[in-house]
Design a protein around this motif. Structure first.
Motif, PDB file in Angstrom:
ATOM      1  N   TYR B 117      84.076 -23.363 -29.534  1.00 44.66           N
ATOM      2  CA  TYR B 117      85.041 -23.825 -28.523  1.00 44.66           C
ATOM      3  C   TYR B 117      84.285 -24.520 -27.389  1.00 44.66           C
ATOM      4  N   PRO B 118      84.560 -25.811 -27.165  1.00 41.75           N
ATOM      5  CA  PRO B 118      83.725 -26.608 -26.259  1.00 41.75           C
ATOM      6  C   PRO B 118      83.667 -26.104 -24.817  1.00 41.75           C
ATOM      7  N   SER B 119      84.706 -25.413 -24.362  1.00 40.89           N
ATOM      8  CA  SER B 119      84.683 -24.968 -22.962  1.00 40.89           C
ATOM      9  C   SER B 119      83.808 -23.720 -22.772  1.00 40.89           C
ATOM     10  N   MET B 120      83.422 -23.108 -23.874  1.00 40.93           N
ATOM     11  CA  MET B 120      82.633 -21.873 -23.755  1.00 40.93           C
ATOM     12  C   MET B 120      81.162 -22.174 -23.503  1.00 40.93           C
ATOM     13  N   THR B 121      80.528 -21.297 -22.769  1.00 43.24           N
ATOM     14  CA  THR B 121      79.084 -21.394 -22.620  1.00 43.24           C
ATOM     15  C   THR B 121      78.443 -20.692 -23.821  1.00 43.24           C
ATOM     16  N   VAL B 122      77.159 -20.896 -23.966  1.00 43.60           N
ATOM     17  CA  VAL B 122      76.443 -20.239 -25.069  1.00 43.60           C
ATOM     18  C   VAL B 122      76.603 -18.723 -24.943  1.00 43.60           C
ATOM     19  N   ARG B 123      76.464 -18.237 -23.714  1.00 39.90           N
ATOM     20  CA  ARG B 123      76.571 -16.785 -23.485  1.00 39.90           C
ATOM     21  C   ARG B 123      77.947 -16.269 -23.901  1.00 39.90           C
ATOM     22  N   GLU B 124      78.990 -17.033 -23.536  1.00 35.13           N
ATOM     23  CA  GLU B 124      80.360 -16.588 -23.870  1.00 35.13           C
ATOM     24  C   GLU B 124      80.597 -16.621 -25.377  1.00 35.13           C
ATOM     25  N   ALA B 125      80.126 -17.702 -26.019  1.00 36.09           N
ATOM     26  CA  ALA B 125      80.334 -17.817 -27.466  1.00 36.09           C
ATOM     27  C   ALA B 125      79.647 -16.660 -28.190  1.00 36.09           C
ATOM     28  N   LEU B 126      78.449 -16.337 -27.736  1.00 38.62           N
ATOM     29  CA  LEU B 126      77.724 -15.243 -28.388  1.00 38.62           C
ATOM     30  C   LEU B 126      78.304 -13.877 -28.005  1.00 38.62           C
ATOM     31  N   SER B 127      78.877 -13.798 -26.799  1.00 38.69           N
ATOM     32  CA  SER B 127      79.555 -12.549 -26.401  1.00 38.69           C
ATOM     33  C   SER B 127      80.750 -12.301 -27.306  1.00 38.69           C
ATOM     34  N   LEU B 128      81.468 -13.383 -27.616  1.00 42.14           N
ATOM     35  CA  LEU B 128      82.626 -13.268 -28.511  1.00 42.14           C
ATOM     36  C   LEU B 128      82.185 -12.672 -29.853  1.00 42.14           C
ATOM     37  N   VAL B 129      81.099 -13.211 -30.390  1.00 39.82           N
ATOM     38  CA  VAL B 129      80.598 -12.707 -31.679  1.00 39.82           C
ATOM     39  C   VAL B 129      80.123 -11.263 -31.527  1.00 39.82           C
ATOM     40  N   ALA B 130      79.414 -10.996 -30.435  1.00 39.74           N
ATOM     41  CA  ALA B 130      78.889  -9.641 -30.215  1.00 39.74           C
ATOM     42  C   ALA B 130      80.032  -8.626 -30.116  1.00 39.74           C
ATOM     43  N   GLU B 131      81.087  -9.007 -29.414  1.00 38.81           N
ATOM     44  CA  GLU B 131      82.229  -8.089 -29.278  1.00 38.81           C
ATOM     45  C   GLU B 131      82.920  -7.878 -30.615  1.00 38.81           C
ATOM     46  N   GLN B 143      70.698  -8.489 -26.160  1.00 39.44           N
ATOM     47  CA  GLN B 143      70.675  -9.034 -27.521  1.00 39.44           C
ATOM     48  C   GLN B 143      70.959 -10.541 -27.519  1.00 39.44           C
ATOM     49  N   ILE B 144      71.901 -10.933 -26.664  1.00 35.67           N
ATOM     50  CA  ILE B 144      72.226 -12.360 -26.570  1.00 35.67           C
ATOM     51  C   ILE B 144      71.007 -13.133 -26.072  1.00 35.67           C
ATOM     52  N   GLU B 145      70.362 -12.598 -25.050  1.00 34.67           N
ATOM     53  CA  GLU B 145      69.191 -13.290 -24.509  1.00 34.67           C
ATOM     54  C   GLU B 145      68.058 -13.366 -25.541  1.00 34.67           C
ATOM     55  N   GLU B 146      67.967 -12.307 -26.330  1.00 33.65           N
ATOM     56  CA  GLU B 146      66.928 -12.250 -27.364  1.00 33.65           C
ATOM     57  C   GLU B 146      67.151 -13.323 -28.437  1.00 33.65           C
ATOM     58  N   VAL B 147      68.389 -13.396 -28.938  1.00 32.20           N
ATOM     59  CA  VAL B 147      68.638 -14.360 -30.027  1.00 32.20           C
ATOM     60  C   VAL B 147      68.603 -15.803 -29.509  1.00 32.20           C
ATOM     61  N   VAL B 148      69.003 -15.978 -28.265  1.00 37.59           N
ATOM     62  CA  VAL B 148      68.966 -17.319 -27.678  1.00 37.59           C
ATOM     63  C   VAL B 148      67.507 -17.760 -27.489  1.00 37.59           C
ATOM     64  N   ALA B 149      66.664 -16.811 -27.116  1.00 38.05           N
ATOM     65  CA  ALA B 149      65.235 -17.127 -26.989  1.00 38.05           C
ATOM     66  C   ALA B 149      64.656 -17.483 -28.351  1.00 38.05           C
ATOM     67  N   GLU B 150      65.136 -16.793 -29.368  1.00 38.53           N
ATOM     68  CA  GLU B 150      64.628 -17.042 -30.721  1.00 38.53           C
ATOM     69  C   GLU B 150      64.917 -18.475 -31.184  1.00 38.53           C
ATOM     70  N   VAL B 172      72.770 -22.737 -31.681  1.00 33.54           N
ATOM     71  CA  VAL B 172      73.651 -21.668 -31.176  1.00 33.54           C
ATOM     72  C   VAL B 172      74.295 -20.952 -32.365  1.00 33.54           C
ATOM     73  N   ASN B 173      74.690 -21.741 -33.363  1.00 32.84           N
ATOM     74  CA  ASN B 173      75.281 -21.137 -34.563  1.00 32.84           C
ATOM     75  C   ASN B 173      74.289 -20.200 -35.247  1.00 32.84           C
ATOM     76  N   ILE B 174      73.040 -20.630 -35.307  1.00 31.78           N
ATOM     77  CA  ILE B 174      72.021 -19.773 -35.932  1.00 31.78           C
ATOM     78  C   ILE B 174      71.851 -18.500 -35.094  1.00 31.78           C
ATOM     79  N   ALA B 175      71.830 -18.682 -33.774  1.00 29.87           N
ATOM     80  CA  ALA B 175      71.718 -17.507 -32.890  1.00 29.87           C
ATOM     81  C   ALA B 175      72.881 -16.548 -33.145  1.00 29.87           C
ATOM     82  N   SER B 176      74.060 -17.114 -33.366  1.00 28.26           N
ATOM     83  CA  SER B 176      75.245 -16.260 -33.569  1.00 28.26           C
ATOM     84  C   SER B 176      75.125 -15.425 -34.843  1.00 28.26           C
ATOM     85  N   THR B 177      74.374 -15.941 -35.832  1.00 28.84           N
ATOM     86  CA  THR B 177      74.221 -15.155 -37.070  1.00 28.84           C
ATOM     87  C   THR B 177      73.273 -13.965 -36.866  1.00 28.84           C
ATOM     88  N   LEU B 178      72.480 -14.028 -35.804  1.00 32.62           N
ATOM     89  CA  LEU B 178      71.526 -12.937 -35.574  1.00 32.62           C
ATOM     90  C   LEU B 178      72.131 -11.804 -34.746  1.00 32.62           C
TER      91      LEU B 178
END
Lengths: 291, 341
Positions: B117-131, B143-150, B172-178
């Motif tokens: 979703y274009p309005s989301m930040t990376v943190r929000e998109a990954l929070s959605l997946v994490a939740e 965890q989000i910071e870790e995968v984003v660093a990766e 970001v998509n790859i980060a979301s899989t982690l």
């Protein structure tokens, strides 16, 4: 060797995925966040405010008797004529491409490939659309009531609350129907255009043709049911069937029949639309493939 | 078989009680992906035909095939994005079509290049997946910071995804899989849309994931990528599995050419050194590419490669680089694909 420690670690690491209801509300939360940042929410809010401001200005300047004769006629003129339009716009803005957009923009791949039921995605998005639309309605209504209080004092007729309750059900039905159409198409443009045509033109036209010319009660048209939102302000409630005979001269007459949905009939039609379209939409979304 | 059990938790409890059966835990906890007679038809077109594949353990399996071979179709069935016409897709003993949530609870996937979703930040998109994955609130942020660093996107953590290039979105998509630390990761052409540097970084990420007891199933049509990253390879064409096994075994079986590698030296290679190299066991031929580079053809696979490299280094002739080429895999691929035409 028996490695109990490793086993314990593994069991503890069993992934706990939230329940479907929890996931549904997670989708709702992020979808609302999306809406609040979107232009469509802002545009709809501006449209609602423009209608409010125009009515405020016109009534303040011209003081029309049709509005100012009583508080009932005031709210009837203001809410009864505008709120269904805002509801339909909300359905177009929030529901029109809600599901089709997931396929067209490929955003669906981001969510649907996770451990989540598709029904949670569908219902979560529906609730978000409902909340966003409801907020627009509440803001619109707040300005309406502020005007009403200015002209007629704080005593707000209970018919306004009844009308609001009917509007909420109508919103649910219209959004349910828009979601259903959205789940039918993979193109956002198609689903939005069809929603626009149906609600702004087709339903009204069909209703007019079959009731006035053919004389059949359009009980199967949702916009017919929405008549109760404005009719509730009319005391007594309009007759179910109104037959008008117009004399055309030379002994010729034209008989036209107008139908008004009764309150129970209107509620049943709206609830029917909501339930059937939601079940169908859910079923289609469950079966659709992300090709 | 252990992995065919429908309820792994029940089986685990059973194993805890039954001391004698503890030996089975190793097998039970294996990460398993299984396709049983998996078929997908679109009208008269068969996208996937009776695919039988059983992947288990901690490794990276490359899924090779030309465009339209059925790679993405297979991965989409495993994530329930599409449904098979017949057959079963099973993850850790659970049929994806019967219980998607449970089957994917320890499996993450990147299919095609999803839009966020274009309005989301990376943190929000990954929070959605994490939740959605049930990552505890206390661990989400770290965890989000870790995968984003990766995926090297830390500087973009609070920027809207809508402004990103395709390559950045893919990161970001790859980060979301982690997120959620899944044991099984399905990747559908993960380097698609990335520049050469990005591709190399993704390959490094996949390599690092292998070290964390994961089963990675990665589709690709880039042979060097598969040769570089994967331990095993499954080849598919026209919806049919052509071969599956360890890279070495598959190339030994289907390739008709020798292994080859390019060796680079810090100083010029004269004829005497050249003939010394050609006398090393396993070497078939040595071809001089320029004064400091030779192309070595050899037989004997990885063991031979290891021996040749060690010998070259021991000769103290200024070896500074040794890069094996993917000729054999390419030859295997071309032989197998050709046969299906």
């Amino acid at each position: 060797m028996i490695d109990m420690e490793t086993m314990n670690v593994d069991i503890n690491q069993e992934k706990k995925i939230p329940g479907s209801i929890d996931q549904l509300f997670i989708i709702t939360k992020f979808e609302i966040l999306n809406y609040f940042r979107s232009r469509r929410f802002l545009i709809l809010l501006i449209i609602g405010l423009i209608i409010d401001l125009l009515l405020t200005g016109i009534i303040g300047y011209y003081r029309p008797q049709s509005f100012l004769s009583s508080s009932l006629s005031f709210y009837s003129g203001w809410v009864g004529q505008s709120i269904t339009f805002i509801i339909i716009l909300s359905a177009i803005f929030f529901g029109g491409d809600s599901i089709s957009g997931e396929f067209q923009n490929k955003t669906g791949f981001f969510i649907a490939s996770r451990p989540i039921r598709r029904s949670s995605i569908y219902i979560g998005k529906w609730i978000a659309s409902f909340i966003a639309s409801f907020l627009i309605i509440i803001i619109f209504l707040a300005i309406t009531i502020a005007n009403g209080v200015y002209y007629f004092g704080a005593s707000i007729p209970y018919e306004l609350w009844e009308s609001l309750a009917f509007s909420i059900l109508y919103l649910a039905a219209v959004l349910g129907f828009a979601f259903f159409f959205s789940s039918l198409f993979k193109s956002s443009a198609y689903s939005i255009i069809i929603t626009v045509i149906l609600f702004l033109f087709a339903f009204n036209l069909i209703q007019l043709l079959i009731s006035s010319l053919v004389g059949i009660e359009p009980w199967f048209i949702i916009t017919y049911a929405s008549g109760i939102i404005s009719n509730i302000f009319t005391v007594p409630f309009p007759a179910h069937v109104v037959t008008t005979v117009t004399h055309l001269g030379h002994g010729r007459t034209l008989t036209t029949t107008t139908y008004n949905a009764t309150i129970s009939e209107g509620l049943i039609i709206m609830a029917g639309y909501f339930i059937i379209s939601t079940i169908l939409g859910l079923f289609i979304f469950e079966k659709r493939e992300f090709n | 078989m252990i992995y065919a059990l429908q309820d792994r938790n029940i089986e685990k409890r059973f194993i805890l009680i039954n001391y004698m059966a503890v030996y089975e835990v190793g097998k039970l906890d294996d990460n398993v992906i299984e396709a049983i007679n998996l078929t997908k038809k679109y009208g008269s077109f068969t996208a996937l035909s009776d695919l039988n594949l059983n992947l288990s353990g901690s490794k990276c399996v490359g899924f090779l095939g030309p465009n339209g071979a059925g790679k993405t179709t297979t991965l989409k069935i495993f994530t329930d994005l599409i449904r098979p016409s017949s057959g079963q897709a099973i993850i850790n003993g659970i049929n994806v079509q019967q219980n998607k949530k449970k089957a994917l609870s320890d499996c993450s996937a990147l299919i095609e290049t999803p839009e966020i979703y274009p309005s989301m930040t990376v943190r929000e998109a990954l929070s959605l997946v994490a939740e959605l994955r049930g990552v505890p609130r206390s661990e989400r942020s770290s965890q989000i910071e870790e995968v984003v660093a990766e995926v090297k996107m830390t500087d973009w953590l609070d920027k809207s995804v809508g402004k990103f290039s395709k390559g950045m979105k893919q990161r970001v998509n790859i980060a979301s899989t982690l997120i959620g630390n899944p044991s099984i990761i399905l990747l559908d052409e993960p380097t698609s849309g990335l520049d050469p540097r990005g591709m190399a970084e993704v390959r490094d990420i996949v390599k690092s994931l292998k070290k964390k007891d994961r089963l990675i199933f990665m589709s690709s049509h880039l042979l060097n990528e598969v040769a570089d990253v994967c331990d095993e390879v499954a080849m598919i064409d026209h919806g049919k599995l052509l071969a599956y096994g360890p890279l070495e075994e598959i190339t030994d079986k289907f390739s008709t050419v020798d292994d080859s590698a390019e060796a680079q030296f810090s100083r010029a290679i004269d004829e005497s050194i050249n003939s010394q190299i050609s006398r090393i066991d396993g070497i078939v031929s040595v071809e001089k590419l320029d004064s400091r580079t030779v192309k070595i053809k050899y037989t004997g696979g990885l063991k031979s490669q290891e021996y040749i490299l060690a010998t070259l280094a021991g000769m103290q002739i200024g070896l500074v680089g040794f890069k094996s080429s993917s000729t054999r895999l390419e030859d295997t691929y071309l032989n197998l694909i050709k046969e299906t035409l």
